[in-house]
Write a protein that holds these residues in place. Structure first.
Motif, short mmCIF file in Angstrom:
data_model
loop_
_atom_site.label_atom_id
_atom_site.label_comp_id
_atom_site.label_asym_id
_atom_site.label_seq_id
_atom_site.Cartn_x
_atom_site.Cartn_y
_atom_site.Cartn_z
N ALA A 175 0.85 -1.19 0.00
CA ALA A 175 0.00 0.00 0.00
C ALA A 175 0.88 1.24 0.00
O ALA A 175 2.07 1.18 0.36
CB ALA A 175 -0.92 0.01 1.21
N ALA A 176 0.29 2.36 -0.40
CA ALA A 176 0.98 3.65 -0.35
C ALA A 176 -0.07 4.74 -0.30
O ALA A 176 -1.25 4.51 -0.56
CB ALA A 176 1.90 3.84 -1.55
N ALA A 177 0.37 5.95 0.04
CA ALA A 177 -0.50 7.12 0.09
C ALA A 177 0.20 8.26 -0.62
O ALA A 177 1.36 8.14 -1.04
CB ALA A 177 -0.83 7.48 1.54
N THR A 178 -0.49 9.38 -0.76
CA THR A 178 0.08 10.51 -1.50
C THR A 178 0.77 11.51 -0.57
O THR A 178 0.81 12.71 -0.86
CB THR A 178 -1.01 11.23 -2.30
OG1 THR A 178 -2.10 11.55 -1.43
CG2 THR A 178 -1.52 10.38 -3.44
N ASN A 179 1.32 11.05 0.53
CA ASN A 179 1.93 11.98 1.49
C ASN A 179 3.46 12.04 1.38
O ASN A 179 4.08 12.88 2.02
CB ASN A 179 1.52 11.63 2.92
CG ASN A 179 1.73 10.15 3.24
OD1 ASN A 179 2.43 9.43 2.52
ND2 ASN A 179 1.12 9.70 4.33
N ASN A 180 4.06 11.18 0.58
CA ASN A 180 5.52 11.21 0.38
C ASN A 180 5.87 10.11 -0.60
O ASN A 180 6.59 9.18 -0.27
CB ASN A 180 6.24 10.99 1.72
CG ASN A 180 7.76 11.04 1.59
OD1 ASN A 180 8.30 11.55 0.61
ND2 ASN A 180 8.46 10.51 2.58
N THR A 181 5.38 10.21 -1.81
CA THR A 181 5.44 9.07 -2.72
C THR A 181 5.75 9.50 -4.15
O THR A 181 5.15 10.43 -4.68
CB THR A 181 4.10 8.30 -2.70
OG1 THR A 181 3.86 7.84 -1.37
CG2 THR A 181 4.14 7.10 -3.62
N LEU A 182 6.69 8.78 -4.75
CA LEU A 182 7.11 9.00 -6.14
C LEU A 182 6.55 7.89 -7.02
O LEU A 182 6.65 6.71 -6.69
CB LEU A 182 8.64 9.02 -6.21
CG LEU A 182 9.30 9.23 -7.57
CD1 LEU A 182 10.64 9.96 -7.40
CD2 LEU A 182 9.53 7.92 -8.33
N LEU A 183 5.99 8.28 -8.16
CA LEU A 183 5.43 7.34 -9.14
C LEU A 183 6.12 7.59 -10.48
O LEU A 183 6.06 8.69 -11.03
CB LEU A 183 3.93 7.55 -9.27
CG LEU A 183 3.21 6.83 -10.42
CD1 LEU A 183 3.36 5.32 -10.33
CD2 LEU A 183 1.73 7.22 -10.44
N LYS A 184 6.77 6.55 -11.00
CA LYS A 184 7.48 6.68 -12.27
C LYS A 184 6.50 6.73 -13.45
O LYS A 184 5.52 5.99 -13.47
CB LYS A 184 8.45 5.52 -12.46
CG LYS A 184 9.58 5.46 -11.45
CD LYS A 184 10.46 4.25 -11.69
CE LYS A 184 11.59 4.16 -10.69
NZ LYS A 184 12.40 2.93 -10.88
N ARG A 185 6.82 7.58 -14.42
CA ARG A 185 5.96 7.70 -15.60
C ARG A 185 5.83 6.37 -16.34
O ARG A 185 4.72 5.98 -16.74
CB ARG A 185 6.53 8.75 -16.56
CG ARG A 185 5.77 8.81 -17.88
CD ARG A 185 6.43 9.75 -18.86
NE ARG A 185 6.34 11.13 -18.41
CZ ARG A 185 5.26 11.90 -18.56
NH1 ARG A 185 4.17 11.41 -19.13
NH2 ARG A 185 5.27 13.13 -18.13
N SER A 186 6.95 5.68 -16.55
CA SER A 186 6.91 4.45 -17.35
C SER A 186 5.98 3.42 -16.74
O SER A 186 5.21 2.75 -17.45
CB SER A 186 8.32 3.87 -17.49
OG SER A 186 8.90 3.63 -16.21
#
Length: 298
Positions: A152-163
């Motif tokens: 799981a993850a949240a949008t409080n400290n998270t990087l998402l790669k474009r690819s």
């Protein structure tokens, strides 16, 4: 790495100013580059003066459609429209980052095959914080090992790669979660289902001052119950409705049993048993259509 730092904001000008200051310091200390985007979800544009004070260092857009998912999707629109970004990074407008944060997070992303990299959020307590909050660990988030793979993850400290985002079909935040919260949990659940992996970076730390109005039993109970409702709605359990209801009952009963053990041990109220019980009740209540509209606007 070149990334878009996305901040959804709603009427927190002082907190936002602290965050932006810290991001610019962190950017200056890194070999990697970033653009900062603030999506103001207040139709009156209350964040604009704060952002404009930073000149060309920070971009401002207004998303008047109310809802946290709408604001987050507006940042994804910007991300999708600029192929120069390798990743999008989500941080909350009531946080601030360390000077080394961006360099550490971006370097970790470059050096891993995981499509999502997330770091710890450390709670900063004000003076006169109630003892039961600290002792019961109600505001502290679960710890993880460096490079641990998460579910799981949240949008409080998270990087998402474009690819990886594009390979998963470029999913968006589900607007049905806008007033209840949980659109981020749903998005990352969808990414996981598409084969994207999530990795923890222990050194990419951000800090979150805890508001005094959150340090009540009513607030922590409402949040734990809401999280249970969201858990059921996003389908993390991968079960039918009846089995999901039964799973909620299991959580509630075992959580209550653990709470009794805490009392016998004179441990007092503790987040682990308390949250487990309320999560279970939330999962069960979701079966009957219960919703907690944490972000609903009057």
């Amino acid at each position: 790495m070149h990334a878009l730092i996305a901040i959804a904001s709603f009427r927190r000008p002082d907190d936002l100013r602290v965050l932006l200051d810290s991001l610019l310091v962190s950017a200056a200390e890194s070999q990697h580059t970033m653009d900062i985007l603030v999506v103001d979800n207040d139709p009156s544009g209350s964040a604009e003066p704060t952002v404009r004070a930073f000149g060309d260092d920070v971009r401002y857009v207004l998303e008047p459609q109310p809802g946290i998912a709408e604001a987050r999707n507006r940042s994804l629109d910007d991300f999708a429209g600029d192929a120069g970004y390798d990743a999008i990074v989500f941080v909350d407008d009531d946080e601030y980052v360390s000077a080394s944060w961006w360099d550490v997070l971006a370097t970790a992303a470059v050096n891993t095959t995981a499509g999502v990299v997330t770091g710890p959020v450390t709670s900063i307590f004000p003076d006169a914080t109630p003892d039961w909050i600290r002792r019961g660990e109600f505001m502290q988030r679960a710890g993880h090992r460096d490079r641990e793979r998460l579910t799981a993850a949240a949008t409080n400290n998270t990087l998402l790669k474009r690819s990886d985002w594009e390979r998963a079909g470029s999913p968006r935040f589900d607007r049905s979660f806008s007033s209840t919260g949980g659109s981020d949990a749903r998005l990352f659940a969808d990414l996981l289902a598409a084969g994207v992996t999530i990795e923890f970076c222990l050194a990419a730390e951000v800090f979150e001052p805890v508001p005094r109005d959150r340090m009540t039993q009513r607030w922590v109970a409402r949040r734990a119950f809401r999280n249970g409702v969201v858990l059921a709605r996003i389908g993390v359990t991968k079960r039918s409705a009846l089995l999901t209801f039964a799973h909620g009952g299991f959580l509630a009963v075992t959580g209550f049993a653990l709470a009794l053990v805490d009392l016998v041990r004179v441990r007092g109220l503790h987040a682990q048993s308390f949250n487990r019980t309320l999560h279970g009740l939330g999962v069960m209540s979701s079966f009957f259509g219960a919703r907690v509209h944490e972000y609903k606007r009057g």
